[in-house]
Write an enzyme that holds these catalytic residues in place. Structure first.
Site, PDB file in Angstrom:
ATOM      1  N   HIS A 171       0.843  -1.201   0.000  1.00 15.00           N
ATOM      2  CA  HIS A 171       0.000   0.000   0.000  1.00 15.00           C
ATOM      3  C   HIS A 171       0.871   1.240   0.000  1.00 15.00           C
ATOM      4  O   HIS A 171       2.097   1.158   0.112  1.00 15.00           O
ATOM      5  CB  HIS A 171      -0.994  -0.020   1.164  1.00 15.00           C
ATOM      6  CG  HIS A 171      -0.394   0.059   2.535  1.00 15.00           C
ATOM      7  ND1 HIS A 171       0.513  -0.848   3.029  1.00 15.00           N
ATOM      8  CD2 HIS A 171      -0.597   0.965   3.553  1.00 15.00           C
ATOM      9  CE1 HIS A 171       0.834  -0.533   4.278  1.00 15.00           C
ATOM     10  NE2 HIS A 171       0.187   0.566   4.616  1.00 15.00           N
TER      11      HIS A 171
ATOM     12  N   ASP B 112       5.901   4.179   4.889  1.00 11.24           N
ATOM     13  CA  ASP B 112       6.785   3.176   5.501  1.00 11.24           C
ATOM     14  C   ASP B 112       6.820   1.871   4.698  1.00 11.24           C
ATOM     15  O   ASP B 112       7.543   0.945   5.052  1.00 11.24           O
ATOM     16  CB  ASP B 112       6.395   2.906   6.969  1.00 11.24           C
ATOM     17  CG  ASP B 112       4.940   2.511   7.159  1.00 11.24           C
ATOM     18  OD1 ASP B 112       4.082   3.028   6.421  1.00 11.24           O
ATOM     19  OD2 ASP B 112       4.665   1.684   8.049  1.00 11.24           O
TER      20      ASP B 112
HETATM   21 ZN   LIG Z   1       2.882   0.513   7.862  1.00 17.53          ZN
HETATM   22 ZN   LIG Z   2      -0.196   1.530   6.586  1.00 14.90          ZN
END
Ligand SMILES: [Zn+2]
Ligand SMILES: [Zn+2]
Length: 303
Positions: free
Chosen positions: A62, A66
């Protein structure tokens, strides 16, 4: 066939010095698959001496930073290092646009074949049918479109014991034996049993990568009996309400999914930066699912 995963990052949203954002390298035979690519992943690959040409497929779960901010750096470096191998990036809608706008304003011309495959994060689809394995999306429930990836090895033929067979043994017969079919050689009035001249094929193995997600029982059937499952555990159960609020899971919840799906081994990671130590994650998960390990950076786990 070697089938293993090396963890490069077990951290989540904000940095902690000794925990890096999500990235993993799954290897089968001599090929590697990069799963998520948090900031600085290219340094982690260098550190672990993972050769870039071996990576031809990158899977992004996604578009939270991060999980993908390392991608622009990695691709830029591959380009500067005269990569010639093709690279395919699988990810949700938007990823291609984000990268291309960065290439555009940097006047970067990618000189190797860079392909994008937009994945539907809401469905179970086979997105890669590879020589050794298939990769299927695992729909997850997060704040933005997000999916995990299920890597499953293909059934292999039986291993032929060539040295036990007569010389000049026909290739068609060898193929039959490898497929478990007994051979009757009319000409020489000889019978060759597959059981006598081949070894049982390696059993299929599966690795599930469950990225950022709220607790989600509906995925249990898809995860059933996988050998190793990585599941995010951002919080311990004390912060269950925070997990619910942010569409993340606790260590307890990750273990509950592992137990229901009857997986072989559970790896947990994506620990929130608020935790200085991680023992509670382990104790909590093991109380429900005994064979739980805290994912450790640099460590290679056999699947
Ligand atoms: Zn994450
Ligand atoms: Zn996330």
């Amino acid at each position: 066939l070697k089938f293993e995963v090396q963890i490069l990052g077990v951290g989540s949203a904000t940095p902690v010095l000794e925990r890096h954002p999500s990235a993993q390298v799954l290897s089968i035979d001599n090929e590697s698959f990069l799963i998520d690519c948090g900031e600085g992943t290219q340094y982690r690959l260098l550190e672990q001496k993972i050769k870039h040409p071996r990576i031809r497929h990158v899977f992004i779960s996604h578009l939270h930073g991060d999980h993908y901010l390392g991608l622009i750096g990695l691709i830029s470096s591959l380009n500067l290092n005269q990569r010639s191998e093709e690279l395919t990036v699988y990810g949700p809608k938007g990823l291609r646009e984000i990268l291309e706008i960065q290439f555009k304003y940097a006047d970067t011309r990618i000189r190797f074949d860079l392909n994008f495959v937009e994945v539907d994060t809401t469905a179970r689809n086979i997105i890669l049918d590879h020589q050794f394995l298939t990769v299927e999306t695992i729909p997850l429930a997060h704040r933005i479109p997000c999916c995990g990836f299920l890597f499953r090895t293909k059934p292999a033929p039986r291993k032929l014991l060539r040295e036990l067979l007569p010389e000049e043994f026909p290739v068609t017969y060898m193929k039959m034996l490898k497929n478990g079919i007994d051979v009757h050689d009319e000409l020489n009035q000889a019978t060759y049993l597959a059981a006598d001249f081949t070894l049982e094929a390696a059993t299929e193995r599966a690795y599930a990568y469950c990225s950022d997600t709220a607790y989600l029982e509906r995925n249990v059937p898809q995860l059933a009996n996988v050998n190793t499952m990585y599941h995010e555990a951002t919080f311990t159960n004390e912060l269950l309400s925070r997990a619910i609020e942010t569409n993340h899971s606790t260590a307890t919840q990750a273990a509950q999914i592992a137990q229901m799906a009857n997986v072989g081994k559970l790896l947990i990671g994506h620990f929130s930066s608020r935790y200085k130590t991680l023992e509670t994650f382990e104790t909590e998960a093991r109380a429900i699912f005994e064979n739980t390990l805290l994912a450790e950076e640099g460590v290679i786990y056999e699947i």
